[in-house]
Design a protein around this motif. Structure first.
Motif, PDB file in Angstrom:
ATOM      1  N   LEU A  57      52.836  29.345  45.487  1.00 23.41           N
ATOM      2  CA  LEU A  57      51.827  30.217  44.892  1.00 23.41           C
ATOM      3  C   LEU A  57      52.434  31.570  44.526  1.00 23.41           C
ATOM      4  N   LYS A  58      53.292  32.076  45.389  1.00 22.04           N
ATOM      5  CA  LYS A  58      53.979  33.344  45.127  1.00 22.04           C
ATOM      6  C   LYS A  58      54.700  33.306  43.780  1.00 22.04           C
ATOM      7  N   LEU A  59      55.394  32.217  43.511  1.00 26.77           N
ATOM      8  CA  LEU A  59      56.152  32.097  42.264  1.00 26.77           C
ATOM      9  C   LEU A  59      55.226  32.003  41.048  1.00 26.77           C
ATOM     10  N   LYS A  60      54.084  31.350  41.231  1.00 27.24           N
ATOM     11  CA  LYS A  60      53.119  31.240  40.128  1.00 27.24           C
ATOM     12  C   LYS A  60      52.510  32.604  39.804  1.00 27.24           C
ATOM     13  N   VAL A  61      52.158  33.354  40.844  1.00 28.52           N
ATOM     14  CA  VAL A  61      51.592  34.689  40.647  1.00 28.52           C
ATOM     15  C   VAL A  61      52.643  35.611  40.030  1.00 28.52           C
ATOM     16  N   ARG A  62      53.864  35.499  40.506  1.00 28.67           N
ATOM     17  CA  ARG A  62      54.977  36.272  39.934  1.00 28.67           C
ATOM     18  C   ARG A  62      55.080  36.064  38.430  1.00 28.67           C
ATOM     19  N   VAL A  86      51.858  50.280  34.826  1.00 25.70           N
ATOM     20  CA  VAL A  86      51.524  49.699  36.131  1.00 25.70           C
ATOM     21  C   VAL A  86      50.444  50.524  36.825  1.00 25.70           C
ATOM     22  N   ARG A  87      50.561  51.848  36.767  1.00 25.18           N
ATOM     23  CA  ARG A  87      49.573  52.708  37.423  1.00 25.18           C
ATOM     24  C   ARG A  87      48.188  52.538  36.788  1.00 25.18           C
ATOM     25  N   THR A  88      48.139  52.525  35.470  1.00 28.99           N
ATOM     26  CA  THR A  88      46.848  52.481  34.785  1.00 28.99           C
ATOM     27  C   THR A  88      46.226  51.080  34.754  1.00 28.99           C
ATOM     28  N   HIS A  89      47.045  50.050  34.896  1.00 25.99           N
ATOM     29  CA  HIS A  89      46.532  48.677  34.844  1.00 25.99           C
ATOM     30  C   HIS A  89      46.559  47.986  36.203  1.00 25.99           C
ATOM     31  N   LYS A  90      46.812  48.746  37.234  1.00 30.44           N
ATOM     32  CA  LYS A  90      46.916  48.196  38.584  1.00 30.44           C
ATOM     33  C   LYS A  90      45.698  47.335  38.953  1.00 30.44           C
ATOM     34  N   ASP A  91      44.504  47.881  38.777  1.00 27.67           N
ATOM     35  CA  ASP A  91      43.279  47.163  39.169  1.00 27.67           C
ATOM     36  C   ASP A  91      43.091  45.876  38.373  1.00 27.67           C
ATOM     37  N   SER A  92      43.314  45.953  37.074  1.00 27.84           N
ATOM     38  CA  SER A  92      43.113  44.763  36.237  1.00 27.84           C
ATOM     39  C   SER A  92      44.156  43.692  36.546  1.00 27.84           C
ATOM     40  N   LEU A  93      45.385  44.099  36.868  1.00 28.49           N
ATOM     41  CA  LEU A  93      46.435  43.137  37.216  1.00 28.49           C
ATOM     42  C   LEU A  93      46.117  42.464  38.550  1.00 28.49           C
ATOM     43  N   GLU A  94      45.624  43.250  39.504  1.00 30.75           N
ATOM     44  CA  GLU A  94      45.230  42.681  40.797  1.00 30.75           C
ATOM     45  C   GLU A  94      44.111  41.660  40.623  1.00 30.75           C
ATOM     46  N   LYS A  95      43.097  42.027  39.833  1.00 27.81           N
ATOM     47  CA  LYS A  95      41.962  41.128  39.614  1.00 27.81           C
ATOM     48  C   LYS A  95      42.396  39.854  38.886  1.00 27.81           C
ATOM     49  N   LYS A  96      43.306  40.013  37.946  1.00 25.56           N
ATOM     50  CA  LYS A  96      43.791  38.843  37.209  1.00 25.56           C
ATOM     51  C   LYS A  96      44.523  37.897  38.152  1.00 25.56           C
ATOM     52  N   ALA A  97      45.337  38.445  39.042  1.00 24.61           N
ATOM     53  CA  ALA A  97      46.063  37.620  40.009  1.00 24.61           C
ATOM     54  C   ALA A  97      45.090  36.939  40.974  1.00 24.61           C
ATOM     55  N   GLU A  98      44.075  37.680  41.429  1.00 28.12           N
ATOM     56  CA  GLU A  98      43.103  37.116  42.365  1.00 28.12           C
ATOM     57  C   GLU A  98      42.273  36.006  41.721  1.00 28.12           C
ATOM     58  N   MET A  99      41.867  36.214  40.483  1.00 22.60           N
ATOM     59  CA  MET A  99      41.100  35.193  39.772  1.00 22.60           C
ATOM     60  C   MET A  99      41.949  33.938  39.549  1.00 22.60           C
ATOM     61  N   MET A 101      44.476  32.928  41.419  1.00 21.41           N
ATOM     62  CA  MET A 101      44.632  32.227  42.697  1.00 21.41           C
ATOM     63  C   MET A 101      43.348  31.517  43.099  1.00 21.41           C
ATOM     64  N   LYS A 102      42.203  32.152  42.809  1.00 23.76           N
ATOM     65  CA  LYS A 102      40.914  31.538  43.153  1.00 23.76           C
ATOM     66  C   LYS A 102      40.720  30.238  42.381  1.00 23.76           C
ATOM     67  N   ASN A 103      41.130  30.220  41.129  1.00 24.50           N
ATOM     68  CA  ASN A 103      41.024  29.001  40.316  1.00 24.50           C
ATOM     69  C   ASN A 103      41.923  27.890  40.845  1.00 24.50           C
ATOM     70  N   LEU A 104      42.970  28.299  41.594  1.00 20.64           N
ATOM     71  CA  LEU A 104      43.877  27.314  42.188  1.00 20.64           C
ATOM     72  C   LEU A 104      43.435  26.915  43.598  1.00 20.64           C
ATOM     73  N   GLY A 105      42.339  27.534  44.067  1.00 21.33           N
ATOM     74  CA  GLY A 105      41.807  27.180  45.379  1.00 21.33           C
ATOM     75  C   GLY A 105      42.215  28.095  46.513  1.00 21.33           C
ATOM     76  N   TYR A 106      42.732  29.294  46.186  1.00 25.32           N
ATOM     77  CA  TYR A 106      43.165  30.242  47.223  1.00 25.32           C
ATOM     78  C   TYR A 106      42.319  31.511  47.149  1.00 25.32           C
ATOM     79  N   ASP A 107      41.804  31.923  48.299  1.00 28.43           N
ATOM     80  CA  ASP A 107      40.968  33.123  48.345  1.00 28.43           C
ATOM     81  C   ASP A 107      41.753  34.290  48.937  1.00 28.43           C
ATOM     82  N   TYR A 108      42.906  34.599  48.307  1.00 28.70           N
ATOM     83  CA  TYR A 108      43.766  35.674  48.791  1.00 28.70           C
ATOM     84  C   TYR A 108      43.549  36.946  47.973  1.00 28.70           C
ATOM     85  N   PRO A 109      43.564  38.102  48.607  1.00 29.47           N
ATOM     86  CA  PRO A 109      43.555  39.353  47.842  1.00 29.47           C
ATOM     87  C   PRO A 109      44.961  39.638  47.327  1.00 29.47           C
TER      88      PRO A 109
END
Length: 219
Positions: A57-62, A86-99, A101-109
């Motif tokens: 999963l780490k490699l996929k998120v990477r 990175v500073r200005t898009h931090k929140d959107s990048l985090e949300k994109k990664a979380e979404m 992972m959620k679609n892959l079945g992982y509920d990780y922040p």
């Protein structure tokens, strides 16, 4: 008895010399890292755990984050523009990664930040970056307790395909223009680990050869 003592003293001296050499070499690497770090931005991803699933999963998120960053910034972004993105898009990048992972079945922040991090000596293609402290885009998945993955985000040296062993000419040119010529030469041609490994092999070989005649004398 005297031969044993002499052998022990010889091995001790060799080990001390090796440790001193390694310490001196590491100090030189860290000093070089301190000089080149202001021109470089690393990328650091920490997996939730060391399980096979979390590591994959780490490699996929990477890959997801790197593709997003490079595609949205374009090819000609500067170091400061990369940090600002990175500073200005931090929140959107985090949300994109979380979404993702959620679609892959992982509920990780996912947590992303710019932080100063210590990195070991690492080879990227045909360039070797010395161990030391660098500023990095640090991404923690879940607990962030698993093995990590790192690369150089700027200039672009993040090879998702590990078989890709040639640094792009554009990245080399950026480094050549921003670094001291002697540091650039060391970065592109030296691999400090090789020297340490050869010294250790030589030491073990000498130790083995020294033991053989003693064994024969005792018979």
């Amino acid at each position: 008895m005297k031969q044993k003592r002499d052998l022990f003293l010889c091995i001790t001296c060799l080990l001390l010399a090796l440790l001193f050499s390694m310490s001196k070499e590491r100090g030189a690497e860290e000093a070089m890292a301190a000089r080149i770090a202001p021109e470089i931005l690393r990328f650091h991803v920490l997996a939730n755990s060391d399980s096979t699933e979390d590591q994959n999963l780490k490699l996929k998120v990477r890959t997801l984050l790197l593709n997003t960053i490079y595609e949205e910034m374009g090819e000609n972004a500067s170091l400061e523009e990369t940090k600002k993105y990175v500073r200005t898009h931090k929140d959107s990048l985090e949300k994109k990664a979380e979404m993702y992972m959620k679609n892959l079945g992982y509920d990780y922040p996912a947590h992303m930040e710019l932080a100063n991090t210590y990195f070991p000596t690492k080879t990227y293609g045909d360039m070797v970056f010395p161990c030391g402290t660098y500023e990095a885009v640090r991404v923690k998945i879940g607990e962030g307790k698993g093995r990590n993955w790192w690369c150089v985000l700027y200039p672009p040296l993040c090879f998702v395909d590990s078989s890709y062993a040639v640094v792009p000419d554009t990245s080399k040119e950026i480094l050549r223009e921003s670094l001291d010529p002697s540091d650039y030469l060391k970065l592109s041609t030296e691999n400090p680990k090789i020297h340490v490994r050869l010294k250790l092999v030589d030491l073990l070989k000498k130790q083995k050869e020294s033991k053989e005649p003693i064994s024969e004398n005792r018979k």
